[in-house]
Design a protein around this motif. Sequence first.
Motif, short mmCIF file in Angstrom:
data_model
loop_
_atom_site.label_atom_id
_atom_site.label_comp_id
_atom_site.label_asym_id
_atom_site.label_seq_id
_atom_site.Cartn_x
_atom_site.Cartn_y
_atom_site.Cartn_z
N ASP A 49 -36.94 -30.19 3.27
CA ASP A 49 -36.10 -28.87 4.59
C ASP A 49 -35.31 -28.65 4.43
O ASP A 49 -34.70 -27.40 4.15
CB ASP A 49 -37.39 -29.58 5.17
N PHE A 50 -34.32 -29.31 4.61
CA PHE A 50 -33.16 -28.99 4.62
C PHE A 50 -32.22 -28.35 3.89
O PHE A 50 -31.28 -28.28 3.93
CB PHE A 50 -32.49 -30.39 5.65
N PRO A 51 -32.85 -29.38 2.40
CA PRO A 51 -31.68 -28.50 1.63
C PRO A 51 -32.23 -26.69 1.40
O PRO A 51 -31.17 -26.00 1.09
CB PRO A 51 -32.18 -29.45 0.61
N HIS A 52 -33.41 -26.99 1.53
CA HIS A 52 -33.74 -25.56 1.27
C HIS A 52 -33.37 -24.84 2.49
O HIS A 52 -32.83 -23.62 2.75
CB HIS A 52 -35.46 -25.54 2.01
N LEU A 57 -25.08 -24.17 0.21
CA LEU A 57 -25.16 -24.89 -0.93
C LEU A 57 -24.30 -24.80 -2.42
O LEU A 57 -24.41 -23.51 -2.86
CB LEU A 57 -26.26 -25.47 -1.44
N ALA A 58 -23.10 -25.09 -2.72
CA ALA A 58 -22.33 -25.10 -3.70
C ALA A 58 -22.43 -26.03 -4.84
O ALA A 58 -22.36 -27.44 -4.87
CB ALA A 58 -20.73 -25.22 -3.10
N ASP A 59 -22.27 -25.11 -6.03
CA ASP A 59 -22.40 -26.11 -7.34
C ASP A 59 -20.56 -26.67 -7.65
O ASP A 59 -19.36 -26.22 -6.12
CB ASP A 59 -21.98 -24.83 -8.34
N ALA A 60 -20.63 -27.40 -8.58
CA ALA A 60 -19.44 -27.87 -8.98
C ALA A 60 -17.93 -27.17 -8.62
O ALA A 60 -16.83 -27.28 -8.53
CB ALA A 60 -19.36 -28.59 -10.49
N ASN A 61 -18.40 -24.83 -8.64
CA ASN A 61 -16.96 -24.96 -8.59
C ASN A 61 -16.95 -23.62 -7.79
O ASN A 61 -15.66 -22.96 -7.76
CB ASN A 61 -17.17 -22.97 -9.44
N GLY A 62 -17.86 -24.69 -6.40
CA GLY A 62 -17.57 -23.69 -5.21
C GLY A 62 -17.87 -22.58 -4.78
O GLY A 62 -17.80 -22.06 -3.98
N TYR A 119 -24.80 -34.35 2.76
CA TYR A 119 -23.92 -35.72 1.24
C TYR A 119 -24.58 -35.52 0.58
O TYR A 119 -24.24 -35.18 -0.71
CB TYR A 119 -22.98 -36.21 2.35
N VAL A 120 -25.43 -36.45 0.25
CA VAL A 120 -26.33 -36.43 -0.94
C VAL A 120 -26.35 -35.14 -1.44
O VAL A 120 -27.01 -35.35 -2.82
CB VAL A 120 -27.29 -37.66 -1.06
N THR A 121 -27.41 -34.00 -1.23
CA THR A 121 -27.48 -33.17 -1.33
C THR A 121 -26.42 -32.43 -2.26
O THR A 121 -26.12 -31.62 -3.46
CB THR A 121 -28.18 -31.61 0.22
N THR A 122 -25.21 -32.03 -1.16
CA THR A 122 -23.92 -31.74 -1.36
C THR A 122 -22.86 -32.11 -2.34
O THR A 122 -22.97 -31.46 -3.82
CB THR A 122 -23.43 -31.19 -0.19
N ALA A 123 -23.50 -33.22 -3.02
CA ALA A 123 -22.78 -33.90 -3.99
C ALA A 123 -23.52 -33.90 -5.31
O ALA A 123 -23.20 -33.94 -6.38
CB ALA A 123 -22.72 -35.46 -3.71
N ARG A 124 -24.86 -33.62 -5.21
CA ARG A 124 -25.76 -33.41 -5.82
C ARG A 124 -25.26 -32.62 -6.66
O ARG A 124 -25.64 -32.10 -8.16
CB ARG A 124 -27.46 -33.89 -5.76
#
Length: 344
Positions: A309-312, A320-325, A96-101
């Motif tokens: 490693d997991f975010p990779h 992994l999506a940006d602020a625009n999805g 969640y931290v990764t996707t939020a960032r």
Amino acid sequence: MKSLLRYGWILAALAPLFLAACGSTSSPGSQNLTKVSLALDYTPNTNHTGIYVAQQKGWYQQQGLNLDILPYSQTAAPEALVASGKADFAISYEEYVTTARISGEDLVSIAAIIQHNTSGLAVRADSGITRPAQLAGKVYGSFGAPFEPYVISAVINCDGGHVTPAQIREKSPLLSDDGLASLKTKKIDYVWIYFGWEGIEFQRDGLKFNYFPVSNYCVPDYYTPVLITSGAFIKNHPDLVRKFMAATSQGYNYAIAHPDDAANLLISAVPPGTFDDTGLVTQSQEYLSKQYALDAPKWGYQTLPKWRDFPHFLFQTGNLADANGNPASTEPDESQFFTNEFLP
């Protein structure tokens, strides 16, 4: 109990959410204390024991803090509360931290509550399924998290199965009740659980099941759960973060050394009836107390490889999506996602 459960379960009772502001005046009897707030990720459980222990022992007060523990709400994600400044701290997860960032939210992990991912896929033992590859084509009870199909397909394919995230999604009805009930009634073939709570719950209920830890099948180990705050709160109130972490670390270290007493403190700290089975709390605590700081120099410690490693993995799977999805075009700088600066 944890991140997966955030999606699917209908909570029977949730107290109203009272939002706190940092530095506000404390209630009578706690004058001269600085009020700080922490948003839970779910109803109280053994992931939270160190916090409740520190509160029961008066260690936040010794640090000059009056901690307000905010109950979990399905309508207000703890990450959003922290990012918006409506909560000072929260329980979250690396995913969640990764996707939020990536979406632009200013979140920082300040401690790993557990050092290793203790989650995995569970299937009834009488199903005849003895390895993940046999889960291809079976019905998965989903919690609705977007990363589930990617992680599950990776586990199955790692073991020699052949399935795509889209195929997983096609056979993933949202759980209408908890995983134990759904498995027992055979509404689903398998579910993603955390062994430290649901796994023990299954055992105590007498359900025989086979369990496949996801980190054993090509999914990088990662921190789940973690304690978070915002970069802005760190910048403006570093002393409060340091005091909060001093008391919180003391609570978790006590839970590591005294699991039975810590479980009793957790049980006594929450409203009567919170736990249907207090034996589950005790048994879960015995398991998790050994996991809190396993293989780490101290409780809460985080490393860049485990944050990278997991975010990779999520980036490689297009999850992994940006602020625009839209799928992120570049890998993030994970070194900014966490800090050990405030650990005592």
